[in-house]
Motif scaffolding. Structure first.
Motif, mmCIF file in Angstrom:
data_model
loop_
_atom_site.group_PDB
_atom_site.id
_atom_site.type_symbol
_atom_site.label_atom_id
_atom_site.label_comp_id
_atom_site.label_asym_id
_atom_site.label_seq_id
_atom_site.Cartn_x
_atom_site.Cartn_y
_atom_site.Cartn_z
ATOM 1 N N LEU A 40 0.826 -1.203 0.000
ATOM 2 C CA LEU A 40 0.000 0.000 0.000
ATOM 3 C C LEU A 40 0.861 1.254 0.000
ATOM 4 O O LEU A 40 0.513 2.258 -0.619
ATOM 5 C CB LEU A 40 -0.948 0.005 1.202
ATOM 6 N N ASP B 31 0.847 4.258 -2.732
ATOM 7 C CA ASP B 31 0.757 5.666 -2.361
ATOM 8 C C ASP B 31 1.886 6.475 -3.000
ATOM 9 O O ASP B 31 1.649 7.554 -3.576
ATOM 10 C CB ASP B 31 0.806 5.795 -0.839
ATOM 11 N N ARG C 259 -8.933 -0.303 -1.865
ATOM 12 C CA ARG C 259 -7.966 0.604 -1.229
ATOM 13 C C ARG C 259 -7.114 1.330 -2.271
ATOM 14 O O ARG C 259 -6.677 2.459 -2.042
ATOM 15 C CB ARG C 259 -7.082 -0.166 -0.250
#
Length: 371
Positions: free
Chosen positions: A72, A76, A100
């Motif tokens: 993740l 990002d 997500r």
């Protein structure tokens, strides 16, 4: 007892905890000063030993690898890198896709739009139409045993997506956390590998050790063209300064000792019977509603015909001790499941045959009552 179809986390027996603890103990007894100090500062792209091991694992130059604190974080940083100065902030993603990821792209100003996902990957006719209208900053795909659908993109479609990248000038962001968990058949070529032979094509590949070794180590990584790892490192240093040397060292030694490859084989053997049982039960109980036969990964998914709303179906299932994730959350805002259906992700990796059967049977009963 509640049947949990709500999370795709590794079963405890898929994590070689004792072996990892033994490796960690050896590291702590021989080099505690290094692993308890800051990592080097100044475009640090990750533990050198780990990047060497990842380079060997993927047959790429280690200097093309940037190691992150989980996938993740890679998403990002990549979103920040790709969207900051992009002429367009459009992001095209599979519909459904990883929820997500959509949240991260939107947080960085991306306009996420869905392209329908078929049993063998993106609907390329619709993708071409979208590209002729507006070229995106990037196209995000999970080509192997996709989360949430279980779909694997075919070799033919991979080659065409790479060709379109070269023709229209967009980047492909390829996310491969489940790729090594194949139970049957032959793995199609990575898009990143296909791009090496196509002038103008650009692919960034993301990986993770969460499903093949341990999510607790928080090790993700990016395989990128020259220059990108250093750019990502600059973004990372302004965010968290440096990664965790201990965890990256443990991951490196897990590769070096053969533990990673051993565990991949063990996880395949563990999950294949659960996959086969899940496919059989879905066919028998729900009929021909699955998007695909996954042949790997964690998920089988369905478009379940119902005459009620998603909220009512999920509430009725919860009342029968069946925990489900809201399927519409996996669709970008401009996308939705086919009319008259509810999309459901059914993780099988942590459920024995009897528990999965009970959950699907109960779900079928709820759907009948709701209809």
């Amino acid at each position: 007892m509640t049947v949990h179809f709500s999370r795709g986390i590794p079963p405890l027996e898929a994590i070689p905890s004792l072996a990892i603890a033994e490796l960690t103990g050896t590291i702590l007894s021989t080099e505690p000063d290094r692993v308890f100090q800051y990592a080097p500062i100044g475009h640090h792209t990750g533990d050198r030993e780990l990047r060497d091991q990842l380079g060997a694992f993927h047959s790429v130059d280690p200097d093309r690898i940037f190691v992150t604190n989980g996938s993740l974080q890679a998403l990002d940083l990549l979103a920040a890198h790709l969207l900051k100065d992009a002429p367009s902030h459009l992001v095209l993603a599979e519909a459904p896709t990883y929820d997500r990821a959509v949240q991260i792209f939107e947080r960085h100003g991306g306009r996420v739009s869905g392209v329908p996902l078929r049993h063998d990957g993106l609907d390329l006719d619709i993708l071409r139409e979208r590209l002729r209208t507006e070229v995106p900053a990037f196209v995000y795909v999970i080509p192997d045993f996709q989360n949430p659908s279980g779909v694997t993109t075919s070799e033919e479609k991979r080659r065409e997506i790479v060709r379109l990248s070269a023709e229209f000038g967009f980047t492909i962001l390829e996310d491969i956390p489940y790729r090594e968990l194949r139970f049957d058949g032959t793995a199609p070529t990575l898009l990143g590998e296909l791009a090496d032979g196509v002038d103008g094509a650009r692919v960034l590949t993301m990986g993770s050790l969460s499903k093949i070794l341990s999510p607790g180590l928080r090790v993700g990584y990016v395989i990128a063209p020259p220059g990108v790892p250093r750019a990502l490192a600059a973004l990372a240093e302004s965010t968290y300064l440096s990664p965790a040397p201990l965890l990256q060292t443990v991951a490196a030694r897990a590769f070096e000792s053969g533990l990673v490859r051993q565990n991949i084989e063990a996880v395949r053997k563990l999950l294949r019977p659960r996959h086969d049982a899940a496919v059989e039960v879905v066919r028998k109980v729900l009929g021909d509603v699955a998007l695909c036969v996954p042949e790997g990964g964690y998920y089988i998914s369905v478009h379940l015909p119902v005459r009620t709303t998603e909220e009512e179906l999920l509430a009725a299932a919860s009342a029968e001790s069946i925990a489900l994730t809201r399927g519409s959350a996996f669709y970008p805002a401009d996308s939705a499941p086919p009319a008259g259906t509810v999309f459901l992700r059914l993780p099988f990796q942590s459920l024995g045959g009897e528990e999965f059967t009970a959950g699907v049977t109960g779900l079928a009963a709820v759907a009948r009552q709701a209809g």
